[in-house]
Design a protein around this motif. Structure first.
Motif, short mmCIF file in Angstrom:
data_model
loop_
_atom_site.label_atom_id
_atom_site.label_comp_id
_atom_site.label_asym_id
_atom_site.label_seq_id
_atom_site.Cartn_x
_atom_site.Cartn_y
_atom_site.Cartn_z
N ASN A 20 -13.00 0.86 9.15
CA ASN A 20 -13.81 2.06 8.89
C ASN A 20 -15.29 1.84 9.16
O ASN A 20 -16.14 2.31 8.39
CB ASN A 20 -13.62 2.54 7.45
N GLY A 21 -15.63 1.11 10.20
CA GLY A 21 -17.03 0.92 10.55
C GLY A 21 -17.78 -0.09 9.68
O GLY A 21 -19.00 -0.19 9.75
N THR A 22 -17.03 -0.82 8.85
CA THR A 22 -17.64 -1.84 8.00
C THR A 22 -17.12 -3.20 8.42
O THR A 22 -15.92 -3.37 8.66
CB THR A 22 -17.33 -1.58 6.52
N VAL A 23 -18.02 -4.17 8.50
CA VAL A 23 -17.68 -5.53 8.89
C VAL A 23 -17.76 -6.43 7.66
O VAL A 23 -18.79 -6.47 6.98
CB VAL A 23 -18.66 -6.05 9.97
N TYR A 24 -16.70 -7.14 7.39
CA TYR A 24 -16.63 -8.07 6.27
C TYR A 24 -16.51 -9.49 6.84
O TYR A 24 -15.57 -9.78 7.57
CB TYR A 24 -15.39 -7.79 5.41
N LEU A 25 -17.47 -10.33 6.53
CA LEU A 25 -17.41 -11.71 7.01
C LEU A 25 -16.88 -12.63 5.92
O LEU A 25 -17.18 -12.45 4.73
CB LEU A 25 -18.79 -12.22 7.44
N ALA A 26 -16.13 -13.64 6.35
CA ALA A 26 -15.72 -14.71 5.45
C ALA A 26 -16.96 -15.52 5.08
O ALA A 26 -17.99 -15.45 5.76
CB ALA A 26 -14.69 -15.61 6.14
N GLY A 27 -16.85 -16.30 4.04
CA GLY A 27 -17.96 -17.17 3.67
C GLY A 27 -18.23 -18.17 4.78
O GLY A 27 -17.32 -18.80 5.29
N GLN A 28 -19.50 -18.28 5.16
CA GLN A 28 -19.90 -19.18 6.23
C GLN A 28 -20.60 -20.39 5.63
O GLN A 28 -21.42 -20.25 4.71
CB GLN A 28 -20.84 -18.46 7.21
N VAL A 29 -20.27 -21.56 6.14
CA VAL A 29 -20.87 -22.81 5.68
C VAL A 29 -21.40 -23.59 6.87
O VAL A 29 -20.98 -23.37 8.01
CB VAL A 29 -19.86 -23.68 4.89
N GLY A 30 -22.33 -24.50 6.60
CA GLY A 30 -22.90 -25.33 7.64
C GLY A 30 -22.20 -26.67 7.73
O GLY A 30 -21.14 -26.89 7.15
N SER A 35 -28.83 -31.13 5.21
CA SER A 35 -29.75 -30.63 4.19
C SER A 35 -29.49 -29.15 3.93
O SER A 35 -28.85 -28.46 4.74
CB SER A 35 -31.19 -30.81 4.66
N VAL A 36 -30.01 -28.66 2.83
CA VAL A 36 -29.90 -27.23 2.52
C VAL A 36 -30.54 -26.40 3.64
O VAL A 36 -29.98 -25.40 4.08
CB VAL A 36 -30.56 -26.92 1.16
N THR A 37 -31.68 -26.83 4.12
CA THR A 37 -32.35 -26.11 5.21
C THR A 37 -31.46 -26.04 6.44
O THR A 37 -31.23 -24.96 6.99
CB THR A 37 -33.70 -26.78 5.56
N ASN A 38 -30.93 -27.18 6.87
CA ASN A 38 -30.10 -27.19 8.08
C ASN A 38 -28.81 -26.41 7.90
O ASN A 38 -28.37 -25.70 8.81
CB ASN A 38 -29.81 -28.63 8.51
N VAL A 41 -29.72 -22.67 8.08
CA VAL A 41 -29.98 -22.29 9.48
C VAL A 41 -28.66 -22.11 10.23
O VAL A 41 -28.47 -21.11 10.94
CB VAL A 41 -30.88 -23.33 10.19
N GLU A 42 -27.74 -23.05 10.07
CA GLU A 42 -26.46 -22.98 10.76
C GLU A 42 -25.63 -21.79 10.28
O GLU A 42 -25.03 -21.06 11.08
CB GLU A 42 -25.68 -24.27 10.59
N VAL A 43 -25.60 -21.57 8.98
CA VAL A 43 -24.85 -20.44 8.42
C VAL A 43 -25.39 -19.12 8.98
O VAL A 43 -24.62 -18.25 9.41
CB VAL A 43 -24.92 -20.45 6.88
N LEU A 44 -26.69 -18.96 9.00
CA LEU A 44 -27.27 -17.70 9.48
C LEU A 44 -27.03 -17.52 10.98
O LEU A 44 -26.81 -16.39 11.44
CB LEU A 44 -28.76 -17.65 9.13
N ALA A 45 -27.00 -18.60 11.74
CA ALA A 45 -26.67 -18.51 13.17
C ALA A 45 -25.21 -18.06 13.34
O ALA A 45 -24.89 -17.25 14.22
CB ALA A 45 -26.91 -19.84 13.86
N GLN A 46 -24.32 -18.59 12.50
CA GLN A 46 -22.91 -18.17 12.56
C GLN A 46 -22.78 -16.69 12.20
O GLN A 46 -22.00 -15.96 12.83
CB GLN A 46 -22.07 -19.02 11.61
N PHE A 74 -32.63 -23.50 -4.50
CA PHE A 74 -32.82 -22.07 -4.26
C PHE A 74 -34.04 -21.78 -3.37
O PHE A 74 -33.96 -21.03 -2.40
CB PHE A 74 -32.95 -21.36 -5.61
N ALA A 75 -35.18 -22.39 -3.67
CA ALA A 75 -36.40 -22.13 -2.89
C ALA A 75 -36.25 -22.61 -1.45
O ALA A 75 -36.71 -21.95 -0.51
CB ALA A 75 -37.61 -22.80 -3.56
N GLU A 76 -35.60 -23.74 -1.26
CA GLU A 76 -35.39 -24.27 0.09
C GLU A 76 -34.52 -23.32 0.92
O GLU A 76 -34.82 -23.03 2.08
CB GLU A 76 -34.75 -25.66 0.01
N MET A 77 -33.45 -22.82 0.33
CA MET A 77 -32.60 -21.85 1.03
C MET A 77 -33.36 -20.57 1.30
O MET A 77 -33.30 -20.01 2.39
CB MET A 77 -31.34 -21.57 0.18
N ASN A 78 -34.11 -20.08 0.31
CA ASN A 78 -34.86 -18.83 0.47
C ASN A 78 -35.90 -18.91 1.57
O ASN A 78 -36.18 -17.91 2.23
CB ASN A 78 -35.52 -18.43 -0.85
#
Length: 116
Positions: A20-30, A35-38, A41-46, A74-78
């Motif tokens: 119905n025009g909605t996209v549901y993604l599975a949980g993405q992991v790096g 590191s949390v930063t890396n 970054v990888e999760v958001l690219a996926q 939390f701050a590192e991810m944010n």
């Protein structure tokens, strides 16, 4: 009845489901152990890649659930998240601490988006 489209389907799960025009993604992991930063970054690219495959993009994200192995990161991810989210397009979001699939995962992100 609306069609259901499944993307990158395996025996256990699909990486994305469109209905119905909605996209549901599975949980993405790096990459485990990075590191949390890396990992973020990888999760958001996926997420970017999967949304594009589903005919949408990060400006259309409706909601995000972020699971962190340790809220002290939390701050590192944010810092990565804030640079990635386009101005004016921040989704509804929740962040919580949880034991993830393995101790080497530090961040898992799940999003729901509208198709273009």
């Amino acid at each position: 009845m609306s069609d259901i489209t499944r993307i990158e389907t395996g025996a256990r799960m699909s990486q994305a489901v469109i209905h119905n025009g909605t996209v549901y993604l599975a949980g993405q992991v790096g990459k485990p152990g990075d590191s949390v930063t890396n990992q973020t970054v990888e999760v958001l690219a996926q997420i970017d890649r999967l949304l594009a495959e589903c005919g949408t993009d990060k400006t259309r994200i409706l909601s995000a659930q972020i699971w962190m192995a340790d809220m002290s990161d939390f701050a590192e991810m944010n810092a990565v998240w804030d640079a990635w989210v386009p101005a004016g397009h921040a989704p509804a979001r929740a962040t919580g601490e949880s034991a993830l699939a393995t101790p080497d995962y530090k961040v898992e992100i799940i999003v729901v988006a509208a198709q273009n």
